[in-house]
Scaffold this motif. Structure first.
Motif, PDB file in Angstrom:
ATOM      1  N   SER A  49       0.800  -1.229   0.000  1.00  0.00           N
ATOM      2  CA  SER A  49       0.000   0.000   0.000  1.00  0.00           C
ATOM      3  C   SER A  49       0.831   1.277   0.000  1.00  0.00           C
ATOM      4  CB  SER A  49      -0.937   0.001   1.218  1.00  0.00           C
ATOM      5  OG  SER A  49      -1.808  -1.105   1.194  1.00  0.00           O
ATOM      6  N   PHE A  50       2.146   1.155  -0.203  1.00  0.00           N
ATOM      7  CA  PHE A  50       2.990   2.352  -0.197  1.00  0.00           C
ATOM      8  C   PHE A  50       2.581   3.305  -1.316  1.00  0.00           C
ATOM      9  CE2 PHE A  50       6.660   4.344   1.562  1.00  0.00           C
ATOM     10  CZ  PHE A  50       7.196   5.108   0.542  1.00  0.00           C
ATOM     11  N   ASP A  51       2.294   2.747  -2.501  1.00  0.00           N
ATOM     12  CA  ASP A  51       1.852   3.598  -3.607  1.00  0.00           C
ATOM     13  C   ASP A  51       0.477   4.193  -3.326  1.00  0.00           C
ATOM     14  OD1 ASP A  51       0.885   1.046  -3.670  1.00  0.00           O
ATOM     15  OD2 ASP A  51       1.293   0.670  -5.778  1.00  0.00           O
ATOM     16  N   ASN A  52      -0.332   3.480  -2.541  1.00  0.00           N
ATOM     17  CA  ASN A  52      -1.643   4.008  -2.144  1.00  0.00           C
ATOM     18  C   ASN A  52      -1.474   5.290  -1.335  1.00  0.00           C
ATOM     19  OD1 ASN A  52      -4.347   4.268  -1.599  1.00  0.00           O
ATOM     20  ND2 ASN A  52      -4.417   2.668  -0.061  1.00  0.00           N
ATOM     21  N   ALA A  53      -0.483   5.319  -0.440  1.00  0.00           N
ATOM     22  CA  ALA A  53      -0.237   6.506   0.381  1.00  0.00           C
ATOM     23  C   ALA A  53       0.128   7.703  -0.487  1.00  0.00           C
ATOM     24  CB  ALA A  53       0.879   6.225   1.390  1.00  0.00           C
ATOM     25  N   ILE A  54       0.931   7.464  -1.522  1.00  0.00           N
ATOM     26  CA  ILE A  54       1.356   8.560  -2.400  1.00  0.00           C
ATOM     27  C   ILE A  54       0.173   9.121  -3.183  1.00  0.00           C
ATOM     28  CG2 ILE A  54       2.788   9.140  -4.398  1.00  0.00           C
ATOM     29  CD1 ILE A  54       4.832   7.115  -3.360  1.00  0.00           C
ATOM     30  N   VAL A  55      -0.663   8.231  -3.712  1.00  0.00           N
ATOM     31  CA  VAL A  55      -1.833   8.699  -4.461  1.00  0.00           C
ATOM     32  C   VAL A  55      -2.813   9.415  -3.534  1.00  0.00           C
ATOM     33  CG1 VAL A  55      -3.818   7.967  -5.839  1.00  0.00           C
ATOM     34  CG2 VAL A  55      -1.591   6.916  -6.216  1.00  0.00           C
ATOM     35  N   ASN A  56      -3.021   8.863  -2.336  1.00  0.00           N
ATOM     36  CA  ASN A  56      -3.878   9.544  -1.353  1.00  0.00           C
ATOM     37  C   ASN A  56      -3.373  10.952  -1.074  1.00  0.00           C
ATOM     38  OD1 ASN A  56      -5.504   7.315  -1.094  1.00  0.00           O
ATOM     39  ND2 ASN A  56      -4.710   6.681   0.892  1.00  0.00           N
ATOM     40  N   ALA A  57      -2.051  11.072  -0.879  1.00  0.00           N
ATOM     41  CA  ALA A  57      -1.463  12.373  -0.561  1.00  0.00           C
ATOM     42  C   ALA A  57      -1.625  13.351  -1.713  1.00  0.00           C
ATOM     43  CB  ALA A  57       0.014  12.207  -0.218  1.00  0.00           C
ATOM     44  N   SER A  58      -1.520  12.861  -2.955  1.00  0.00           N
ATOM     45  CA  SER A  58      -1.656  13.746  -4.113  1.00  0.00           C
ATOM     46  C   SER A  58      -3.054  14.340  -4.208  1.00  0.00           C
ATOM     47  CB  SER A  58      -1.331  12.975  -5.401  1.00  0.00           C
ATOM     48  OG  SER A  58      -2.334  12.019  -5.688  1.00  0.00           O
ATOM     49  N   ILE A  59      -4.041  13.617  -3.684  1.00  0.00           N
ATOM     50  CA  ILE A  59      -5.421  14.106  -3.689  1.00  0.00           C
ATOM     51  C   ILE A  59      -5.706  14.925  -2.436  1.00  0.00           C
ATOM     52  CG2 ILE A  59      -7.849  13.384  -3.619  1.00  0.00           C
ATOM     53  CD1 ILE A  59      -6.963  10.882  -5.209  1.00  0.00           C
TER      54      ILE A  59
END
Length: 338
Positions: A49-59
């Motif tokens: 889920s590391f990439d999930n954190a990055i996408v969440n942060a971008s939004i």
């Protein structure tokens, strides 16, 4: 470190509880076994889920304080208890005509049978999650409004396709029906219907924003400014990431308590990472991180589709995601030096 303080505190509490639980049930040996399995699940959830954190942060970075707080409080409860505990129970309950209480009792008293019933519906779960994640990736790839491209002309040419409306939905449908050919005939319709649900839910969120806010702004602006639609979008995105983790966890242990605690603590660290990225402005400093995360999402979507017929270990999935993140980080550092 302050961003991860609560996550570490909850980790120590969770590990202490699992050690105590194992000791009361079977002594020191079982206690150490519970601790090890919980740690493995925590690390697996973080890596997946590391990439999930990055996408969440971008939004999340442009949301107002109210919606940030909702996501980081209500959202974490949904992520930990809803997706890591309640959702698998609901799947089994829906497909076996048992009540939630009966399914919970089955999970505690006969975890082997519970896991078999859940894993037997991996086809539908993977179809729904993969289509939702694929659309997240494709809408990023076909966004002709982007200013920075990680892979130069290749991305620029693909972005031009974004001028054609619904191109991402067309590609998703083609992928869905193409992968349906590798599935047994008796499961093919279940796969297609679940995949169409995934596409439909993504489309419904787009349509919902136009009803919720009649401001003339597009979906991206509404999601970024903070709204109920944006909140739902992020929760479904998190759910899609968690599908493979929940199913994969049963390959490590059949104990529903260990799975819930391990994946739940991992989800807490993902939220902490999201807060860190937002507060530190990391995405502004390393401009290609968001690109790497979306490519990792695209790969994850296809891995979920392949997992329907071929088993791909979660370690490989996690390594691929982290590799894209590291490559995009390296590219960002080089870009900043130039």
């Amino acid at each position: 470190m302050k961003y991860f303080a609560y996550s570490f505190l909850i980790t120590f509490i969770a590990l202490g509880y699992m050690a105590f639980l194992g000791f009361t049930q079977g002594g020191l040996e079982l206690s150490l076994d519970f601790l090890w399995l919980t740690l493995v699940l925590i690390l697996m959830e973080i890596s997946l889920s590391f990439d999930n954190a990055i996408v969440n942060a971008s939004i999340l970075k442009n949301w107002n304080a109210f919606w940030k707080k909702i996501f980081l409080t209500v959202g974490i409860l949904i992520a930990v208890f809803g997706m890591r505990l309640l959702f698998p129970l609901l799947i089994v309950a829906f497909t076996t005509n048992l009540s939630i209480i009966e399914v919970w009792s089955l999970a505690l008293n006969d975890p082997e049978q519970y896991s078999q019933k859940l894993v037997s519906h991996h086809v539908e779960v993977s179809a729904f999650g993969s289509m939702f994640l694929l659309l997240v990736f494709l809408n990023f790839l076909f966004d002709d409004g982007r200013k920075i491209y990680w892979i130069g002309r290749f991305e620029q040419k693909l972005a031009n396709f974004g001028k054609t409306k619904f191109i991402s939905y067309l590609v998703s449908l083609i992928s869905l029906f193409s992968f349906s050919l590798i599935i047994e005939d008796e499961r093919m319709m279940d796969f297609i219907i679940a995949g169409l649900w995934g596409i439909g839910v993504y489309l419904a969120i787009h349509l919902m924003t136009h009803f919720l806010e009649n401001s003339g702004e597009n979906l991206k602006d509404l999601i970024k400014s903070g709204s109920i639609a944006g909140f739902i979008y992020l929760e479904i995105l998190d759910a899609s990431f968690s599908f493979d983790g929940v199913i994969g966890a049963f390959a490590i242990t059949k104990d529903i308590i260990i799975i819930m605690v391990g994946l739940g603590v991992g989800a807490m660290f993902v939220r902490s990472m999201t807060i860190y990225l937002v507060e530190k402005g990391t995405l502004n400093e390393y401009v290609f991180l968001e690109h790497g995360a979306h490519y990792a999402i695209g790969i994850l979507a296809f891995i979920m589709l392949l997992n329907i017929k071929y088993h791909i270990p979660e370690a490989i999935t996690g390594l691929i995601g982290i590799s894209f993140i590291l490559l995009s980080l390296y590219s960002s550092i080089k870009y900043n030096k130039r």
